[in-house]
Enzyme design. Structure first.
Site, PDB file in Angstrom:
ATOM      1  N   CYS A   1      40.386   1.066  -2.074  1.00  0.00           N
ATOM      2  CA  CYS A   1      39.297   0.091  -1.968  1.00  0.00           C
ATOM      3  C   CYS A   1      39.328  -0.876  -3.149  1.00  0.00           C
ATOM      4  CB  CYS A   1      37.953   0.813  -1.917  1.00  0.00           C
ATOM      5  SG  CYS A   1      36.529  -0.316  -1.846  1.00  0.00           S
TER       6      CYS A   1
ATOM      7  N   CYS B   1      40.796   6.754   0.945  1.00  0.00           N
ATOM      8  CA  CYS B   1      40.091   5.539   1.350  1.00  0.00           C
ATOM      9  C   CYS B   1      39.331   4.912   0.181  1.00  0.00           C
ATOM     10  CB  CYS B   1      39.159   5.816   2.526  1.00  0.00           C
ATOM     11  SG  CYS B   1      37.750   6.876   2.154  1.00  0.00           S
TER      12      CYS B   1
ATOM     13  N   CYS C   1      44.295   5.361   5.726  1.00  0.00           N
ATOM     14  CA  CYS C   1      43.871   6.695   6.157  1.00  0.00           C
ATOM     15  C   CYS C   1      45.013   7.396   6.890  1.00  0.00           C
ATOM     16  CB  CYS C   1      42.652   6.598   7.066  1.00  0.00           C
ATOM     17  SG  CYS C   1      42.107   8.208   7.693  1.00  0.00           S
TER      18      CYS C   1
ATOM     19  N   CYS D   1      38.528  -7.089   4.853  1.00  0.00           N
ATOM     20  CA  CYS D   1      39.408  -6.067   4.262  1.00  0.00           C
ATOM     21  C   CYS D   1      39.463  -4.830   5.160  1.00  0.00           C
ATOM     22  CB  CYS D   1      38.895  -5.681   2.876  1.00  0.00           C
ATOM     23  SG  CYS D   1      39.881  -4.384   2.070  1.00  0.00           S
TER      24      CYS D   1
ATOM     25  N   CYS E   1      39.232  13.770   9.802  1.00  0.00           N
ATOM     26  CA  CYS E   1      39.191  13.420   8.382  1.00  0.00           C
ATOM     27  C   CYS E   1      39.766  14.549   7.534  1.00  0.00           C
ATOM     28  CB  CYS E   1      37.746  13.135   7.982  1.00  0.00           C
ATOM     29  SG  CYS E   1      37.522  12.801   6.223  1.00  0.00           S
TER      30      CYS E   1
ATOM     31  N   ASP F   1      22.646  15.974  -0.494  1.00  0.00           N
ATOM     32  CA  ASP F   1      23.428  15.993   0.744  1.00  0.00           C
ATOM     33  C   ASP F   1      23.340  17.331   1.469  1.00  0.00           C
ATOM     34  OD1 ASP F   1      25.539  17.808   0.171  1.00  0.00           O
ATOM     35  OD2 ASP F   1      27.049  16.288  -0.013  1.00  0.00           O
TER      36      ASP F   1
ATOM     37  N   CYS G   1      41.225   0.506   3.709  1.00  0.00           N
ATOM     38  CA  CYS G   1      40.904   1.917   3.921  1.00  0.00           C
ATOM     39  C   CYS G   1      41.357   2.372   5.304  1.00  0.00           C
ATOM     40  CB  CYS G   1      39.411   2.167   3.724  1.00  0.00           C
ATOM     41  SG  CYS G   1      38.326   1.197   4.809  1.00  0.00           S
TER      42      CYS G   1
END
Length: 389
Positions: free
Chosen positions: A259, A255, A209, A202, A225, A144, A205
């Site tokens: 789930c 989130c 949040c 669904c 975020c 990443d 999330c």
């Protein structure tokens, strides 16, 4: 055995539960990424805007000249319910304290930073491939850290689907895993992409949040975020978002915690139990040297928390203390307001005192108003005084 299976088996031996192969063809969702940038949803992460960064994300073949295959890998990390002896680490490395003031840390950030853990493993995989074919393989890998739309590559490699919260979700492992990619100038048979989006209707999330950063078009407004605010953002946290951060001091797992693919279907029951730092008020006393020693206990074992730097981490601590509304934090916050060298820390300490309120907090703020020289901190002090009258 085919080379593709051999390299996947090798990756799994090294701890990567997920392994898949895709081509370096241009990514399908790049136009949506462009819209995301144009809308300013990347916040202050200006490096994403550069022409080079955009070109590389659009066409993975530009990452490595001659690239013919991409090996995409995923390694699970313990979700909050599987913390194991993290409670012992909390008692030992991080101290228990007695104030009852706690702060939450994203599960991935416990243990050594994966940016240090992954590269030697990725190098070993490339060396294994070279041994198998008896020739040099040009390669480049990322964890990443590079200009790669890695979740789309992972979906194309069959590792899962991109959920409504933008996390990659595997039907048997959930989403508590980290991704890595190896670009290769070697032709490998690609895996079929993951075929279906299984989020259905669904919206858990989205509903959970705290800052409302999950957008209707399945994008994240990073500027709202909690993970961005507590890690990537280097300046003051917007005042209107501070209460929504709650007690998160580094990252956020909300989130993922709500789930269903993590709660029920991924074999990780009870993952609502969160990992906590205890007695976070004492963290405000940390010097720069103490911060580095705590989160870099060894050359090869740095914590991801180093990314926030001392000033950002203590900023986050101050916000969590303010959100606690606990008067037990006043002493530590007053010392930070009166004596910390960083205006960023002092300003957020002033805000926190305003949130806690009471006569003692008011007296501290009033005394600091008379001697504070930094304009931004002075503004925070005056706003805090108005908050509690």
């Amino acid at each position: 055995m085919h080379l593709e299976q051999l390299v996947k088996d090798k990756a799994r031996q090294l701890g990567f539960e997920l392994a898949g192969i895709t081509s370096p063809d241009p990514v399908e969702h790049y136009p949506a990424y462009q819209v995301w940038l144009q809308a300013g949803r990347h916040g202050d992460m200006r490096y994403l805007e550069t022409e080079r960064a955009r070109n590389l994300r659009r066409d993975p073949r530009q990452v490595l000249p001659g690239c013919r295959s991409i090996l995409v890998l995923g390694m699970c990390y313990p979700p909050p319910s599987s913390s194991g002896n993290l409670s012992q680490a909390l008692d030992g490395q991080y101290g228990t304290g007695s104030s009852g003031l706690t702060g939450k840390v994203a599960a991935y950030a416990w243990g050594t930073d994966y940016h240090v853990v992954f590269p030697p493993l990725l190098r070993e995989i490339v060396e294994f491939l070279q041994q198998q074919i008896g020739a040099k393989v040009a390669s480049r890998w990322y964890t990443d850290t590079g200009p790669v739309l890695e979740r789309e590559l992972a979906q194309r490699a069959g590792l899962g689907w991109i959920g409504r919260n933008t996390c990659l979700i595997h039907p048997l492992l959930g989403s508590f895993f980290l991704l890595a990619e190896i670009f290769l100038d070697l032709e490998l048979q690609p895996d079929p992409p993951f075929p279906h989006d299984r989020c259905g209707t669904c919206r858990r999330c989205v509903q959970a949040c705290p800052t409302g950063c999950i957008m209707p078009d399945r994008a994240i407004d990073a500027s709202r975020c909690v993970s961005y605010l507590t890690i990537e953002l280097k300046s003051a946290i917007p005042v209107e978002l501070r209460p929504a951060i709650g007690s998160w001091v580094f990252g956020c797992d909300i989130c993922q915690q709500v789930c269903p693919w993590n709660k029920r279907f991924a074999g990780k029951p009870g993952n609502q139990r969160e990992i906590l730092f205890s007695d976070i008020a004492s963290e405000l006393e940390m010097t720069a040297g103490e911060f580095n020693r705590k989160f870099r206990p060894g050359k090869n074992s740095p914590s991801p928390i180093l990314r926030a730097k001392r000033r950002g981490y203590l900023r986050n601590i101050a916000v969590a203390l303010g959100n606690s509304r606990n008067s037990a934090a006043i002493f530590a916050l007053s010392r930070a307001l009166e004596g910390d060298a960083e205006p960023l820390v002092r300003g957020h300490a002033a805000w926190a005192l305003g949130q806690i309120g009471g006569e003692t907090a008011r007296q501290v703020l009033s005394a600091s108003a008379d001697c504070e020289l930094d304009p931004s901190v002075s503004q925070e002090i005056q706003a805090a005084l108005r908050t509690r009258g």
